[in-house]
Motif scaffolding. Structure first.
Motif, PDB file in Angstrom:
ATOM      1  N   LEU A 179       0.702  -1.242   0.057  1.00 37.64           N
ATOM      2  CA  LEU A 179       0.067  -0.085   0.080  1.00 37.64           C
ATOM      3  C   LEU A 179       0.946   1.165   0.081  1.00 37.64           C
ATOM      4  CD1 LEU A 179      -2.841   1.478   0.165  1.00 37.64           C
ATOM      5  CD2 LEU A 179      -2.493   1.304   2.561  1.00 37.64           C
ATOM      6  N   TYR A 191      -8.025   2.636   0.843  1.00 34.97           N
ATOM      7  CA  TYR A 191      -7.322   2.516   2.292  1.00 34.97           C
ATOM      8  C   TYR A 191      -7.904   3.265   3.092  1.00 34.97           C
ATOM      9  CZ  TYR A 191      -4.805   6.698   2.070  1.00 34.97           C
ATOM     10  OH  TYR A 191      -4.732   8.020   1.846  1.00 34.97           O
ATOM     11  N   GLY A 192      -7.779   2.822   4.538  1.00 35.85           N
ATOM     12  CA  GLY A 192      -8.253   3.515   5.581  1.00 35.85           C
ATOM     13  C   GLY A 192      -7.269   3.938   6.711  1.00 35.85           C
ATOM     14  N   CYS A 193      -6.942   2.851   7.453  1.00 40.03           N
ATOM     15  CA  CYS A 193      -6.323   2.886   8.696  1.00 40.03           C
ATOM     16  C   CYS A 193      -4.660   2.822   8.542  1.00 40.03           C
ATOM     17  CB  CYS A 193      -6.526   1.985   9.483  1.00 40.03           C
ATOM     18  SG  CYS A 193      -6.455   0.258   9.135  1.00 40.03           S
ATOM     19  N   THR A 194      -4.318   2.186   7.398  1.00 42.14           N
ATOM     20  CA  THR A 194      -2.890   1.753   7.201  1.00 42.14           C
ATOM     21  C   THR A 194      -2.154   1.057   8.271  1.00 42.14           C
ATOM     22  OG1 THR A 194      -1.697   3.602   8.225  1.00 42.14           O
ATOM     23  CG2 THR A 194      -2.565   4.114   5.855  1.00 42.14           C
ATOM     24  N   GLY A 196      -4.044  -1.962   9.626  1.00 39.35           N
ATOM     25  CA  GLY A 196      -4.242  -3.449   9.490  1.00 39.35           C
ATOM     26  C   GLY A 196      -5.797  -3.635   9.902  1.00 39.35           C
ATOM     27  N   CYS A 198      -8.833  -1.781   9.489  1.00 36.84           N
ATOM     28  CA  CYS A 198      -9.890  -1.460   8.861  1.00 36.84           C
ATOM     29  C   CYS A 198     -10.433  -2.439   7.641  1.00 36.84           C
ATOM     30  CB  CYS A 198     -10.176   0.119   8.453  1.00 36.84           C
ATOM     31  SG  CYS A 198      -9.205   0.365   6.623  1.00 36.84           S
ATOM     32  N   GLY A 199      -9.512  -3.048   7.264  1.00 29.34           N
ATOM     33  CA  GLY A 199      -9.534  -3.810   6.137  1.00 29.34           C
ATOM     34  C   GLY A 199     -10.109  -3.360   4.819  1.00 29.34           C
ATOM     35  N   ARG A 200      -9.985  -1.980   4.811  1.00 25.57           N
ATOM     36  CA  ARG A 200     -10.531  -1.350   3.231  1.00 25.57           C
ATOM     37  C   ARG A 200      -9.154  -1.704   2.349  1.00 25.57           C
ATOM     38  NH1 ARG A 200     -12.020   4.498   5.103  1.00 25.57           N
ATOM     39  NH2 ARG A 200     -12.782   3.758   7.157  1.00 25.57           N
ATOM     40  N   CYS A 201      -8.214  -2.058   2.860  1.00 25.94           N
ATOM     41  CA  CYS A 201      -7.060  -1.998   1.477  1.00 25.94           C
ATOM     42  C   CYS A 201      -6.952  -3.257   0.913  1.00 25.94           C
ATOM     43  CB  CYS A 201      -5.870  -1.689   2.156  1.00 25.94           C
ATOM     44  SG  CYS A 201      -5.129  -2.578   3.447  1.00 25.94           S
ATOM     45  N   ARG A 229      -4.396  -7.643   3.104  1.00 18.23           N
ATOM     46  CA  ARG A 229      -4.342  -6.388   3.487  1.00 18.23           C
ATOM     47  C   ARG A 229      -3.180  -5.664   2.931  1.00 18.23           C
ATOM     48  NH1 ARG A 229      -5.382  -7.372   9.709  1.00 18.23           N
ATOM     49  NH2 ARG A 229      -4.597  -9.496   8.800  1.00 18.23           N
ATOM     50  N   CYS A 231      -1.892  -3.136   3.400  1.00 18.45           N
ATOM     51  CA  CYS A 231      -0.893  -2.031   4.368  1.00 18.45           C
ATOM     52  C   CYS A 231      -0.256  -2.853   5.174  1.00 18.45           C
ATOM     53  CB  CYS A 231      -1.801  -1.136   5.142  1.00 18.45           C
ATOM     54  SG  CYS A 231      -2.870  -1.841   6.322  1.00 18.45           S
TER      55      CYS A 231
HETATM   56  S1  FES Z   1      -5.674   0.470   5.325  1.00 16.25           S
HETATM   57 FE1  FES Z   1      -6.849  -0.480   7.070  1.00 16.25          FE
HETATM   58  S2  FES Z   1      -6.526  -2.496   6.914  1.00 16.25           S
HETATM   59 FE2  FES Z   1      -5.303  -1.587   5.330  1.00 16.25          FE
END
Ligand code: FES
Length: 482
Positions: A179, A191-194, A196, A198-201, A229, A231
Protein backbone atom coordinates in the motif's frame (compact mmCIF):
# COMPACT_ATOMS: atom_id res chain seq x y z
CA UNK A 1 19.08 -12.01 -25.59
CA UNK A 2 16.31 -9.64 -26.59
CA UNK A 3 13.66 -9.19 -23.88
CA UNK A 4 10.25 -7.61 -23.65
CA UNK A 5 9.77 -5.10 -20.85
CA UNK A 6 6.81 -3.17 -19.49
CA UNK A 7 7.04 0.59 -19.93
CA UNK A 8 7.47 1.14 -16.20
CA UNK A 9 10.31 -1.36 -15.95
CA UNK A 10 11.96 -0.03 -19.12
CA UNK A 11 11.82 3.57 -17.85
CA UNK A 12 13.32 2.51 -14.58
CA UNK A 13 16.12 0.58 -16.24
CA UNK A 14 17.26 3.40 -18.50
CA UNK A 15 16.59 6.09 -15.88
CA UNK A 16 14.09 8.26 -17.77
CA UNK A 17 10.46 9.19 -17.00
CA UNK A 18 7.78 6.96 -18.48
CA UNK A 19 6.53 10.06 -20.29
CA UNK A 20 9.81 10.25 -22.22
CA UNK A 21 9.30 6.70 -23.51
CA UNK A 22 5.66 7.41 -24.31
CA UNK A 23 6.77 10.41 -26.36
CA UNK A 24 9.16 8.20 -28.36
CA UNK A 25 6.39 5.66 -28.89
CA UNK A 26 4.14 8.45 -30.15
CA UNK A 27 6.76 9.66 -32.61
CA UNK A 28 7.39 6.12 -33.83
CA UNK A 29 10.98 5.96 -32.52
CA UNK A 30 10.12 3.12 -30.16
CA UNK A 31 7.91 0.21 -31.14
CA UNK A 32 5.53 -1.48 -28.70
CA UNK A 33 4.17 -4.98 -28.82
CA UNK A 34 0.99 -5.30 -26.78
CA UNK A 35 2.24 -2.55 -24.48
CA UNK A 36 5.75 -4.01 -24.12
CA UNK A 37 9.02 -2.67 -25.52
CA UNK A 38 12.06 -4.65 -26.64
CA UNK A 39 15.29 -4.31 -24.69
CA UNK A 40 17.30 -4.07 -27.94
CA UNK A 41 15.18 -1.13 -29.10
CA UNK A 42 15.75 0.53 -25.73
CA UNK A 43 19.50 0.11 -25.99
CA UNK A 44 19.45 1.58 -29.46
CA UNK A 45 17.73 4.71 -28.12
CA UNK A 46 19.64 4.83 -24.83
CA UNK A 47 23.07 3.38 -25.62
CA UNK A 48 24.47 4.93 -22.46
CA UNK A 49 22.32 2.57 -20.35
CA UNK A 50 25.05 -0.06 -20.09
CA UNK A 51 26.52 -1.96 -17.21
CA UNK A 52 29.64 0.20 -17.22
CA UNK A 53 27.31 3.04 -16.31
CA UNK A 54 26.05 1.48 -13.13
CA UNK A 55 24.65 4.78 -11.93
CA UNK A 56 21.14 4.09 -13.18
CA UNK A 57 19.74 3.34 -9.77
CA UNK A 58 21.72 6.08 -8.05
CA UNK A 59 20.56 8.56 -10.69
CA UNK A 60 16.96 7.50 -10.18
CA UNK A 61 17.24 7.83 -6.42
CA UNK A 62 19.00 11.19 -6.69
CA UNK A 63 16.36 12.67 -8.96
CA UNK A 64 13.55 11.60 -6.68
CA UNK A 65 15.35 12.65 -3.52
CA UNK A 66 16.39 16.03 -4.87
CA UNK A 67 12.81 16.80 -5.73
CA UNK A 68 11.45 15.66 -2.39
CA UNK A 69 14.09 16.99 -0.08
CA UNK A 70 11.83 16.77 2.92
CA UNK A 71 10.64 13.30 2.21
CA UNK A 72 11.81 10.80 4.76
CA UNK A 73 11.90 7.54 2.93
CA UNK A 74 13.33 4.22 3.76
CA UNK A 75 15.54 3.33 0.84
CA UNK A 76 17.13 0.09 1.86
CA UNK A 77 17.24 -3.40 0.57
CA UNK A 78 14.44 -5.74 1.58
CA UNK A 79 15.07 -7.89 4.61
CA UNK A 80 17.07 -11.10 4.35
CA UNK A 81 14.11 -13.46 3.99
CA UNK A 82 12.59 -11.45 1.12
CA UNK A 83 15.99 -11.22 -0.56
CA UNK A 84 16.46 -14.96 -0.13
CA UNK A 85 13.03 -15.65 -1.65
CA UNK A 86 13.78 -13.43 -4.66
CA UNK A 87 17.21 -14.98 -5.21
CA UNK A 88 15.64 -18.44 -4.94
CA UNK A 89 12.98 -17.55 -7.52
CA UNK A 90 15.62 -16.22 -9.90
CA UNK A 91 17.82 -19.28 -9.32
CA UNK A 92 14.89 -21.55 -10.09
CA UNK A 93 14.21 -19.64 -13.28
CA UNK A 94 17.87 -19.85 -14.23
CA UNK A 95 17.98 -23.60 -13.51
CA UNK A 96 14.93 -24.13 -15.74
CA UNK A 97 16.56 -22.12 -18.51
CA UNK A 98 19.78 -24.13 -18.13
CA UNK A 99 17.86 -27.40 -18.36
CA UNK A 100 16.08 -26.15 -21.47
CA UNK A 101 19.35 -24.97 -22.97
CA UNK A 102 21.00 -28.30 -22.31
CA UNK A 103 18.10 -30.11 -24.00
CA UNK A 104 18.33 -27.84 -27.06
CA UNK A 105 22.11 -28.35 -27.16
CA UNK A 106 21.64 -32.14 -27.26
CA UNK A 107 19.05 -31.80 -30.02
CA UNK A 108 21.39 -29.59 -32.06
CA UNK A 109 24.22 -32.14 -31.60
CA UNK A 110 21.98 -34.94 -32.87
CA UNK A 111 20.80 -32.79 -35.76
CA UNK A 112 24.35 -31.86 -36.69
CA UNK A 113 25.38 -35.54 -36.69
CA UNK A 114 22.39 -36.57 -38.84
CA UNK A 115 23.06 -33.80 -41.34
CA UNK A 116 26.72 -34.80 -41.52
CA UNK A 117 25.74 -38.40 -42.31
CA UNK A 118 23.33 -37.29 -45.04
CA UNK A 119 25.84 -34.80 -46.45
CA UNK A 120 28.44 -37.56 -46.80
CA UNK A 121 25.83 -39.50 -48.83
CA UNK A 122 25.85 -36.76 -51.51
CA UNK A 123 22.67 -35.02 -50.32
CA UNK A 124 23.37 -31.43 -51.50
CA UNK A 125 20.58 -29.82 -49.47
CA UNK A 126 21.75 -31.58 -46.31
CA UNK A 127 25.35 -30.54 -47.04
CA UNK A 128 24.32 -26.90 -47.39
CA UNK A 129 22.28 -27.02 -44.19
CA UNK A 130 25.11 -28.75 -42.36
CA UNK A 131 27.64 -26.12 -43.46
CA UNK A 132 25.31 -23.35 -42.34
CA UNK A 133 24.73 -24.99 -38.96
CA UNK A 134 28.46 -25.39 -38.33
CA UNK A 135 29.07 -21.75 -39.26
CA UNK A 136 26.39 -20.58 -36.85
CA UNK A 137 27.69 -22.79 -34.04
CA UNK A 138 31.23 -21.50 -34.56
CA UNK A 139 29.97 -17.92 -34.31
CA UNK A 140 29.39 -18.55 -30.59
CA UNK A 141 26.80 -17.18 -28.20
CA UNK A 142 25.48 -13.62 -28.60
CA UNK A 143 26.79 -11.00 -26.19
CA UNK A 144 24.99 -10.69 -22.89
CA UNK A 145 22.42 -7.89 -23.07
CA UNK A 146 23.33 -5.33 -20.39
CA UNK A 147 19.71 -4.46 -19.78
CA UNK A 148 18.92 -8.11 -19.06
CA UNK A 149 21.57 -8.08 -16.34
CA UNK A 150 20.25 -4.85 -14.85
CA UNK A 151 16.74 -6.21 -15.01
CA UNK A 152 17.88 -9.19 -12.94
CA UNK A 153 19.35 -6.84 -10.32
CA UNK A 154 16.17 -4.79 -10.30
CA UNK A 155 14.10 -7.92 -9.72
CA UNK A 156 16.12 -8.62 -6.59
CA UNK A 157 16.09 -5.15 -5.04
CA UNK A 158 12.49 -4.24 -5.94
CA UNK A 159 9.35 -6.21 -6.72
CA UNK A 160 7.15 -5.16 -9.59
CA UNK A 161 3.40 -4.92 -8.94
CA UNK A 162 0.65 -4.66 -11.56
CA UNK A 163 -2.87 -3.67 -10.53
CA UNK A 164 -5.93 -5.03 -12.29
CA UNK A 165 -8.14 -3.83 -13.86
CA UNK A 166 -6.38 -0.44 -14.19
CA UNK A 167 -3.12 -1.92 -15.48
CA UNK A 168 -1.12 0.54 -13.35
CA UNK A 169 2.31 -0.62 -12.25
CA UNK A 170 4.73 0.25 -9.48
CA UNK A 171 7.74 -1.08 -7.61
CA UNK A 172 7.86 -2.11 -3.96
CA UNK A 173 11.21 -1.07 -2.52
CA UNK A 174 12.97 -1.97 0.69
CA UNK A 175 10.60 -3.25 3.34
CA UNK A 176 7.73 -0.95 2.51
CA UNK A 177 4.20 -2.31 2.35
CA UNK A 178 2.48 -2.72 -1.00
CA UNK A 179 0.00 0.00 0.00
CA UNK A 180 2.78 2.45 0.91
CA UNK A 181 4.47 1.78 -2.43
CA UNK A 182 1.21 2.27 -4.34
CA UNK A 183 0.48 5.59 -2.59
CA UNK A 184 4.05 6.79 -3.10
CA UNK A 185 3.62 6.10 -6.80
CA UNK A 186 0.50 8.26 -6.88
CA UNK A 187 -2.09 5.48 -7.20
CA UNK A 188 -5.44 5.88 -5.46
CA UNK A 189 -5.95 2.41 -4.00
CA UNK A 190 -8.60 2.13 -1.30
CA UNK A 191 -7.36 2.35 2.28
CA UNK A 192 -8.30 3.71 5.66
CA UNK A 193 -6.20 3.03 8.71
CA UNK A 194 -2.87 1.85 7.23
CA UNK A 195 -2.35 -0.30 10.32
CA UNK A 196 -4.36 -3.38 9.47
CA UNK A 197 -7.51 -2.65 11.44
CA UNK A 198 -10.07 -1.38 8.91
CA UNK A 199 -9.64 -3.94 6.13
CA UNK A 200 -10.37 -1.40 3.38
CA UNK A 201 -7.10 -2.03 1.58
CA UNK A 202 -7.81 -5.72 0.99
CA UNK A 203 -6.90 -6.87 -2.50
CA UNK A 204 -6.86 -10.23 -4.23
CA UNK A 205 -3.43 -11.52 -5.17
CA UNK A 206 -3.85 -12.90 -8.68
CA UNK A 207 -0.22 -13.96 -9.11
CA UNK A 208 3.00 -13.81 -7.13
CA UNK A 209 3.91 -14.09 -3.47
CA UNK A 210 3.36 -11.60 -0.66
CA UNK A 211 4.25 -11.78 3.01
CA UNK A 212 3.68 -9.78 6.16
CA UNK A 213 5.90 -6.76 6.64
CA UNK A 214 8.05 -7.26 9.73
CA UNK A 215 6.51 -5.70 12.77
CA UNK A 216 3.19 -4.98 11.09
CA UNK A 217 0.40 -4.90 13.65
CA UNK A 218 -1.77 -7.96 13.44
CA UNK A 219 0.15 -9.20 10.41
CA UNK A 220 0.05 -12.72 11.70
CA UNK A 221 -3.74 -12.95 11.45
CA UNK A 222 -4.50 -15.24 8.50
CA UNK A 223 -5.84 -13.43 5.46
CA UNK A 224 -9.18 -14.63 4.16
CA UNK A 225 -10.56 -15.23 0.73
CA UNK A 226 -11.34 -11.50 0.49
CA UNK A 227 -7.67 -10.90 -0.14
CA UNK A 228 -4.68 -9.60 1.75
CA UNK A 229 -4.38 -6.30 3.57
CA UNK A 230 -1.94 -4.37 1.44
CA UNK A 231 -0.91 -2.11 4.33
CA UNK A 232 0.50 -5.13 6.17
CA UNK A 233 2.11 -6.99 3.30
CA UNK A 234 5.11 -6.56 1.07
CA UNK A 235 5.79 -8.23 -2.26
CA UNK A 236 8.24 -11.10 -2.26
CA UNK A 237 8.11 -11.73 -6.00
CA UNK A 238 6.59 -9.76 -8.85
CA UNK A 239 2.87 -9.57 -8.11
CA UNK A 240 -0.43 -9.05 -9.92
CA UNK A 241 -3.23 -7.64 -7.74
CA UNK A 242 -6.90 -7.02 -8.16
CA UNK A 243 -7.93 -3.79 -6.43
CA UNK A 244 -10.51 -1.11 -7.27
CA UNK A 245 -8.55 2.10 -7.75
CA UNK A 246 -10.41 5.38 -7.40
CA UNK A 247 -10.95 6.68 -10.92
CA UNK A 248 -12.19 10.09 -9.85
CA UNK A 249 -13.64 12.19 -7.02
CA UNK A 250 -16.90 10.21 -7.09
CA UNK A 251 -15.01 7.13 -5.89
CA UNK A 252 -13.78 8.84 -2.71
CA UNK A 253 -16.22 9.01 0.16
CA UNK A 254 -16.66 12.11 2.32
CA UNK A 255 -14.85 11.73 5.62
CA UNK A 256 -14.98 13.46 9.02
CA UNK A 257 -11.61 13.44 10.75
CA UNK A 258 -9.87 15.15 13.60
CA UNK A 259 -6.45 16.67 12.98
CA UNK A 260 -3.84 18.39 15.09
CA UNK A 261 -1.70 21.38 14.21
CA UNK A 262 1.71 19.91 13.53
CA UNK A 263 3.46 22.83 11.87
CA UNK A 264 2.94 26.53 11.19
CA UNK A 265 5.52 28.13 8.96
CA UNK A 266 5.39 31.75 7.86
CA UNK A 267 6.85 31.65 4.36
CA UNK A 268 5.92 35.23 3.48
CA UNK A 269 4.69 38.27 5.33
CA UNK A 270 1.10 37.08 5.10
CA UNK A 271 1.30 33.45 3.91
CA UNK A 272 1.49 30.51 6.27
CA UNK A 273 2.06 26.83 5.54
CA UNK A 274 -0.20 24.99 7.93
CA UNK A 275 0.55 21.32 8.58
CA UNK A 276 -2.10 19.07 10.10
CA UNK A 277 -1.62 15.54 11.33
CA UNK A 278 -4.47 13.07 11.61
CA UNK A 279 -4.35 9.88 13.63
CA UNK A 280 -2.24 7.25 11.83
CA UNK A 281 -5.22 4.91 11.90
CA UNK A 282 -7.44 7.56 10.32
CA UNK A 283 -5.74 9.16 7.35
CA UNK A 284 -7.71 11.30 4.94
CA UNK A 285 -8.22 9.62 1.61
CA UNK A 286 -8.24 12.20 -1.18
CA UNK A 287 -7.02 12.97 -4.67
CA UNK A 288 -4.35 15.59 -5.22
CA UNK A 289 -5.91 18.99 -5.92
CA UNK A 290 -9.05 18.45 -3.81
CA UNK A 291 -10.19 20.67 -0.93
CA UNK A 292 -11.47 20.12 2.59
CA UNK A 293 -13.41 22.15 5.12
CA UNK A 294 -11.38 23.04 8.20
CA UNK A 295 -13.15 23.96 11.42
CA UNK A 296 -11.67 25.46 14.57
CA UNK A 297 -14.46 25.06 17.06
CA UNK A 298 -17.96 25.78 15.85
CA UNK A 299 -17.57 29.26 14.46
CA UNK A 300 -14.30 29.33 12.58
CA UNK A 301 -14.91 27.31 9.43
CA UNK A 302 -13.30 27.63 6.01
CA UNK A 303 -12.56 25.62 2.86
CA UNK A 304 -8.95 25.23 1.75
CA UNK A 305 -7.33 23.26 -1.07
CA UNK A 306 -4.94 20.58 0.12
CA UNK A 307 -1.39 21.43 -0.92
CA UNK A 308 0.07 18.01 -0.23
CA UNK A 309 -0.16 14.93 -2.38
CA UNK A 310 -1.58 11.63 -1.14
CA UNK A 311 1.67 10.17 -2.46
CA UNK A 312 3.53 11.96 0.34
CA UNK A 313 3.59 10.71 3.89
CA UNK A 314 3.38 13.20 6.71
CA UNK A 315 -0.05 14.72 6.98
CA UNK A 316 -1.90 17.49 5.20
CA UNK A 317 -0.51 20.84 4.13
CA UNK A 318 -2.45 24.05 3.47
CA UNK A 319 -1.30 27.45 2.18
CA UNK A 320 -3.15 30.15 4.06
CA UNK A 321 -3.04 33.82 3.13
CA UNK A 322 -4.01 36.23 5.87
CA UNK A 323 -7.28 37.83 4.84
CA UNK A 324 -10.03 39.80 6.45
CA UNK A 325 -11.83 36.64 7.57
CA UNK A 326 -11.84 35.46 11.17
CA UNK A 327 -10.44 32.01 10.30
CA UNK A 328 -7.17 33.22 8.79
CA UNK A 329 -6.85 35.93 11.44
CA UNK A 330 -7.01 33.25 14.13
CA UNK A 331 -4.52 31.12 12.24
CA UNK A 332 -1.96 33.92 12.25
CA UNK A 333 -2.64 35.31 15.70
CA UNK A 334 -4.13 32.64 17.91
CA UNK A 335 -3.39 29.13 16.67
CA UNK A 336 -0.96 26.94 18.60
CA UNK A 337 0.82 23.66 18.00
CA UNK A 338 -1.39 20.74 18.94
CA UNK A 339 -4.67 22.63 18.54
CA UNK A 340 -7.47 20.42 17.30
CA UNK A 341 -8.87 21.07 13.82
CA UNK A 342 -11.85 19.24 12.30
CA UNK A 343 -11.34 18.12 8.73
CA UNK A 344 -14.30 17.31 6.49
CA UNK A 345 -13.98 16.26 2.88
CA UNK A 346 -12.57 15.87 0.35
CA UNK A 347 -14.46 17.96 -2.18
CA UNK A 348 -13.81 19.19 -5.67
CA UNK A 349 -13.12 17.95 -9.15
CA UNK A 350 -9.84 19.80 -9.70
CA UNK A 351 -7.84 16.57 -9.91
CA UNK A 352 -5.22 15.14 -12.20
CA UNK A 353 -6.39 13.20 -15.25
CA UNK A 354 -3.95 10.44 -14.45
CA UNK A 355 -4.76 8.40 -17.54
CA UNK A 356 -3.59 11.18 -19.85
CA UNK A 357 0.00 11.09 -21.07
CA UNK A 358 -0.32 14.58 -22.60
CA UNK A 359 2.20 17.27 -21.74
CA UNK A 360 0.78 19.46 -18.99
CA UNK A 361 0.58 23.19 -18.31
CA UNK A 362 0.08 24.32 -14.72
CA UNK A 363 -0.91 27.94 -14.13
CA UNK A 364 -1.32 29.26 -10.62
CA UNK A 365 -1.99 32.64 -9.13
CA UNK A 366 -0.76 33.31 -5.60
CA UNK A 367 -2.01 30.60 -3.19
CA UNK A 368 -3.66 28.91 -6.17
CA UNK A 369 -0.25 27.28 -6.15
CA UNK A 370 -1.46 25.07 -3.25
CA UNK A 371 -3.61 22.59 -5.22
CA UNK A 372 -1.25 22.87 -8.18
CA UNK A 373 1.62 21.76 -5.94
CA UNK A 374 -0.35 18.62 -5.05
CA UNK A 375 -1.09 17.94 -8.72
CA UNK A 376 2.54 18.40 -9.73
CA UNK A 377 3.74 16.06 -7.00
CA UNK A 378 1.22 13.45 -8.06
CA UNK A 379 2.16 13.82 -11.72
CA UNK A 380 5.81 13.36 -10.78
CA UNK A 381 4.98 10.31 -8.69
CA UNK A 382 2.95 8.79 -11.53
CA UNK A 383 5.77 9.62 -13.92
CA UNK A 384 3.35 9.61 -16.83
CA UNK A 385 3.34 13.14 -18.25
CA UNK A 386 5.58 13.73 -21.21
CA UNK A 387 6.43 17.26 -20.05
CA UNK A 388 5.25 19.69 -17.36
CA UNK A 389 5.44 23.48 -17.40
CA UNK A 390 4.57 25.66 -14.42
CA UNK A 391 3.71 29.35 -14.63
CA UNK A 392 3.23 30.92 -11.19
CA UNK A 393 2.10 34.51 -10.98
CA UNK A 394 2.08 36.74 -7.90
CA UNK A 395 1.53 40.43 -7.37
CA UNK A 396 4.74 41.37 -5.54
CA UNK A 397 8.41 40.45 -5.78
CA UNK A 398 9.25 37.71 -3.29
CA UNK A 399 5.67 36.45 -3.37
CA UNK A 400 6.65 33.02 -4.73
CA UNK A 401 6.72 31.58 -1.26
CA UNK A 402 7.94 28.14 -2.41
CA UNK A 403 10.24 29.39 -5.14
CA UNK A 404 13.12 27.09 -4.11
CA UNK A 405 10.93 24.01 -4.26
CA UNK A 406 9.87 24.87 -7.82
CA UNK A 407 13.48 25.48 -8.81
CA UNK A 408 14.48 22.15 -7.29
CA UNK A 409 11.84 20.43 -9.41
CA UNK A 410 13.14 22.18 -12.52
CA UNK A 411 16.73 21.19 -11.66
CA UNK A 412 15.90 17.58 -10.93
CA UNK A 413 13.44 16.77 -13.71
CA UNK A 414 14.43 17.17 -17.34
CA UNK A 415 10.79 17.35 -18.37
CA UNK A 416 9.79 20.14 -15.93
CA UNK A 417 10.10 23.90 -16.45
CA UNK A 418 9.25 26.67 -14.02
CA UNK A 419 8.43 30.29 -14.84
CA UNK A 420 7.81 32.68 -11.93
CA UNK A 421 6.04 35.88 -12.92
CA UNK A 422 5.21 39.19 -11.28
CA UNK A 423 2.89 40.89 -13.77
CA UNK A 424 2.09 44.49 -12.98
CA UNK A 425 -1.26 44.41 -14.75
CA UNK A 426 -3.48 41.66 -16.10
CA UNK A 427 -1.69 38.29 -16.37
CA UNK A 428 -2.85 37.65 -19.96
CA UNK A 429 0.14 39.18 -21.80
CA UNK A 430 2.64 37.39 -19.55
CA UNK A 431 0.91 34.07 -20.07
CA UNK A 432 0.83 34.69 -23.83
CA UNK A 433 4.58 35.35 -23.83
CA UNK A 434 5.20 32.25 -21.75
CA UNK A 435 3.21 30.05 -24.12
CA UNK A 436 5.19 31.46 -27.04
CA UNK A 437 8.47 30.75 -25.21
CA UNK A 438 7.44 27.11 -24.80
CA UNK A 439 7.14 26.89 -28.56
CA UNK A 440 3.54 25.81 -28.27
CA UNK A 441 2.03 26.60 -31.62
CA UNK A 442 -1.74 26.34 -31.79
CA UNK A 443 -1.63 22.81 -33.12
CA UNK A 444 0.78 21.73 -30.39
CA UNK A 445 -1.30 23.19 -27.57
CA UNK A 446 -4.21 21.10 -28.74
CA UNK A 447 -2.34 18.09 -27.40
CA UNK A 448 -1.86 19.60 -23.91
CA UNK A 449 -3.78 19.37 -20.66
CA UNK A 450 -3.92 22.60 -18.64
CA UNK A 451 -4.65 23.04 -14.94
CA UNK A 452 -5.36 26.60 -13.81
CA UNK A 453 -5.87 27.59 -10.17
CA UNK A 454 -6.41 30.98 -8.58
CA UNK A 455 -9.13 33.55 -8.03
CA UNK A 456 -12.04 33.68 -10.47
CA UNK A 457 -10.66 36.80 -12.22
CA UNK A 458 -7.40 34.95 -12.96
CA UNK A 459 -9.23 31.97 -14.44
CA UNK A 460 -11.31 34.32 -16.60
CA UNK A 461 -8.18 36.11 -17.82
CA UNK A 462 -6.13 33.02 -18.58
CA UNK A 463 -8.63 30.55 -20.05
CA UNK A 464 -9.23 32.59 -23.26
CA UNK A 465 -5.45 32.87 -23.80
CA UNK A 466 -5.07 29.11 -23.68
CA UNK A 467 -8.08 28.38 -25.84
CA UNK A 468 -7.03 31.02 -28.38
CA UNK A 469 -3.76 29.15 -28.81
CA UNK A 470 -5.48 25.87 -29.53
CA UNK A 471 -6.10 24.24 -26.15
CA UNK A 472 -9.24 22.12 -26.27
CA UNK A 473 -11.74 23.50 -23.70
CA UNK A 474 -12.36 19.92 -22.56
CA UNK A 475 -8.67 19.71 -21.58
CA UNK A 476 -8.74 22.84 -19.45
CA UNK A 477 -9.29 22.14 -15.74
CA UNK A 478 -9.91 25.03 -13.39
CA UNK A 479 -9.87 25.34 -9.61
CA UNK A 480 -11.04 28.51 -7.91
CA UNK A 481 -8.86 29.52 -4.97
CA UNK A 482 -9.81 32.83 -3.35
S1 FES B 1 -5.71 0.42 5.35
FE1 FES B 1 -6.92 -0.38 6.96
S2 FES B 1 -6.44 -2.49 6.93
FE2 FES B 1 -5.12 -1.64 5.46
Amino acid sequence: MDRFLTLTRAARLVGVPRGALQKRIKTGELATFEGLVRSDDLLRLYPEARLEDNSVFERFARIKDEAYTRRVRERVLPDASVLAARVTALSREQAELRAQLSRYRSLVDVLEQRLRERASGADAAAAELHAWLRRELRAGAPAVAPLAVEDGVLRIIAAHVRVQPSGHEFFVEGNESILAAALRTGLALPYGCTDGSCGRCRARVVAGDVRAVDGGADASRPEGRDGVRLCLHTAVTDVVLESPEARGPADIERQHLVGWVRSMKRVAEDVMLLGLQTAPANRLRFLAGQSVTLALGERLIRDYPIASCPCEEGGLQFHVRRGTDAFSAHLFDGLRYGDVVSVVGPEGRFVLRAESANPVLFLAWDTGFAPVKGLIEQAMALDAAEAMHLWWGVRTEGGHYLHNLCRAWADAFDNFTYTPAVPSGAPGPGVRKWLASLGTEAAALAAYDAYVAGPAWFLEAVAPELIARGLAPSQLYAGVVD
